[in-house]
Scaffold this motif. Structure first.
Motif, PDB file in Angstrom:
ATOM      1  N   LYS A   1     -15.088  88.362 -78.491  1.00  0.00           N
ATOM      2  CA  LYS A   1     -13.982  87.642 -77.867  1.00  0.00           C
ATOM      3  C   LYS A   1     -13.483  86.486 -78.723  1.00  0.00           C
ATOM      4  O   LYS A   1     -12.374  86.002 -78.527  1.00  0.00           O
ATOM      5  CB  LYS A   1     -14.388  87.126 -76.498  1.00  0.00           C
ATOM      6  N   LYS A   2     -14.316  86.037 -79.669  1.00  0.00           N
ATOM      7  CA  LYS A   2     -13.909  84.922 -80.509  1.00  0.00           C
ATOM      8  C   LYS A   2     -13.217  85.374 -81.790  1.00  0.00           C
ATOM      9  O   LYS A   2     -12.902  84.576 -82.643  1.00  0.00           O
ATOM     10  CB  LYS A   2     -15.111  84.030 -80.826  1.00  0.00           C
ATOM     11  N   ASP A   3     -12.999  86.668 -81.940  1.00  0.00           N
ATOM     12  CA  ASP A   3     -12.262  87.169 -83.089  1.00  0.00           C
ATOM     13  C   ASP A   3     -10.796  87.284 -82.697  1.00  0.00           C
ATOM     14  O   ASP A   3     -10.367  88.257 -82.084  1.00  0.00           O
ATOM     15  CB  ASP A   3     -12.804  88.534 -83.527  1.00  0.00           C
ATOM     16  N   ARG A   4     -10.033  86.252 -83.018  1.00  0.00           N
ATOM     17  CA  ARG A   4      -8.614  86.222 -82.665  1.00  0.00           C
ATOM     18  C   ARG A   4      -7.754  86.163 -83.924  1.00  0.00           C
ATOM     19  O   ARG A   4      -6.724  85.509 -83.954  1.00  0.00           O
ATOM     20  CB  ARG A   4      -8.334  85.026 -81.755  1.00  0.00           C
ATOM     21  N   ARG A   5      -8.193  86.856 -84.921  1.00  0.00           N
ATOM     22  CA  ARG A   5      -7.454  86.884 -86.196  1.00  0.00           C
ATOM     23  C   ARG A   5      -6.055  87.455 -85.984  1.00  0.00           C
ATOM     24  O   ARG A   5      -5.891  88.549 -85.428  1.00  0.00           O
ATOM     25  CB  ARG A   5      -8.210  87.733 -87.212  1.00  0.00           C
ATOM     26  N   GLY A   6      -5.051  86.702 -86.389  1.00  0.00           N
ATOM     27  CA  GLY A   6      -3.672  87.139 -86.278  1.00  0.00           C
ATOM     28  C   GLY A   6      -3.152  87.240 -84.857  1.00  0.00           C
ATOM     29  O   GLY A   6      -2.076  87.799 -84.626  1.00  0.00           O
TER      30      GLY A   6
ATOM     31  N   ALA B   1     -16.322  78.111 -83.573  1.00  0.00           N
ATOM     32  CA  ALA B   1     -16.583  79.170 -84.564  1.00  0.00           C
ATOM     33  C   ALA B   1     -15.715  80.407 -84.355  1.00  0.00           C
ATOM     34  O   ALA B   1     -16.066  81.499 -84.789  1.00  0.00           O
ATOM     35  CB  ALA B   1     -18.064  79.546 -84.559  1.00  0.00           C
ATOM     36  N   ALA B   2     -14.580  80.247 -83.693  1.00  0.00           N
ATOM     37  CA  ALA B   2     -13.686  81.382 -83.478  1.00  0.00           C
ATOM     38  C   ALA B   2     -12.971  81.761 -84.774  1.00  0.00           C
ATOM     39  O   ALA B   2     -12.723  80.917 -85.635  1.00  0.00           O
ATOM     40  CB  ALA B   2     -12.653  81.044 -82.401  1.00  0.00           C
ATOM     41  N   ASN B   3     -12.653  83.037 -84.904  1.00  0.00           N
ATOM     42  CA  ASN B   3     -11.859  83.510 -86.036  1.00  0.00           C
ATOM     43  C   ASN B   3     -10.398  83.445 -85.622  1.00  0.00           C
ATOM     44  O   ASN B   3      -9.906  84.291 -84.868  1.00  0.00           O
ATOM     45  CB  ASN B   3     -12.242  84.941 -86.401  1.00  0.00           C
ATOM     46  N   LEU B   4      -9.696  82.427 -86.118  1.00  0.00           N
ATOM     47  CA  LEU B   4      -8.279  82.239 -85.798  1.00  0.00           C
ATOM     48  C   LEU B   4      -7.431  82.340 -87.058  1.00  0.00           C
ATOM     49  O   LEU B   4      -6.335  81.774 -87.131  1.00  0.00           O
ATOM     50  CB  LEU B   4      -8.076  80.873 -85.125  1.00  0.00           C
TER      51      LEU B   4
END
Length: 259
Positions: free
Chosen positions: A168-173, A188-191
């Protein structure tokens, strides 16, 4: 190379961004200006005549721009200013140098992180290669290839620092335009490359989030915690809104227009 060396030093620049770049009359610029045409606010000493009041005068775009120290580098290498010699080569060099200096900023930041010790040698080698490119004929630089090579190392850096995160913390793009994220746990989210334009991030926890390339224009960062956020640049912060309670990484300066 310290990050301080990759900050804009307008006192040692020929005012290149005020000449080389194009302005389009909009909410960001009060006038139209062609590339190569000096901004009417540029003074003889290469200083901005309205620097202290750029936003009320209709030039917020100028307060967001950051050259990563490319302006003074091009000016130093060129010698005499564009007023004393043809400036086209300088103007063409600025955007290329800026992109190379941006890569140097990311690589230098990565080298300063204790989590990246296992890839320090590769980071140092790549940073040296990019530094060498800034001293060569910039017209021959393959920026796409350089970005790809550096990006692979930055991805490794991100994984080493952020560790294994829930999906859920992978919000790339991700398209988070105007998203209601007040108080959200984005640690530590991927934004990377996320569209956070006008997003409500008040009191959000963005510690160690990867924000490389994220669009933070008009994002509300009041009270947000960005301690240790990865690859956050001055341009991104300048484009956002914040206050005295916003916590920023040590390398990023608090914008004066935040109040």
């Amino acid at each position: 190379m310290q990050l301080d060396l990759l900050r804009a030093d307008c006192g040692n620049c020929h005012g290149l961004c005020c000449v080389a770049l194009t302005f389009a009359k909009s909410a960001d610029f009060a006038i139209d200006k062609e590339a190569g045409e000096p901004c009417p606010n540029l003074q003889d000493d290469f200083r901005c005549g309205i620097h202290a009041k750029l936003r009320p005068e209709g030039f917020p775009g100028c307060t967001v721009y950051d050259c990563f120290g490319a302006g003074q580098k091009v000016s130093r290498l060129a010698g005499p200013s564009w007023r004393e010699q043809p400036g086209q080569k300088m103007f063409e060099a600025l955007p290329i140098m800026r992109q190379l200096h941006e890569l140097l900023w990311y690589l230098t930041e990565a080298l300063e992180l204790k989590e990246t010790r296992s890839i320090h040698a590769e980071l140092q080698k790549t940073r040296h290669q990019v530094e060498e490119l800034t001293l060569q004929d910039l017209a021959t630089v393959d920026l796409a290839a350089e970005r790809q090579q550096v990006n692979e190392l930055l991805l490794q850096t991100s994984k080493l620092v952020r560790g294994k995160q829930p999906k859920k913390k992978d919000r790339r793009g991700a398209d988070l335009f105007g998203a209601k994220l007040r108080g959200a746990d984005l640690r530590a989210a991927n934004l990377r490359g996320a569209y956070l334009i006008a997003a409500d991030l008040r009191e959000a926890d963005l510690r160690q989030a990867d924000l490389i390339g994220a669009d933070l224009r008009d994002a509300d960062l009041r009270g947000a915690d960005l301690t240790g956020a990865l690859f956050l640049t001055q341009s991104q912060v300048n484009a956002a809104r914040g206050d005295s309670k916003t916590k920023l990484p040590d390398a990023v300066l608090r914008p004066t227009h935040w109040g």
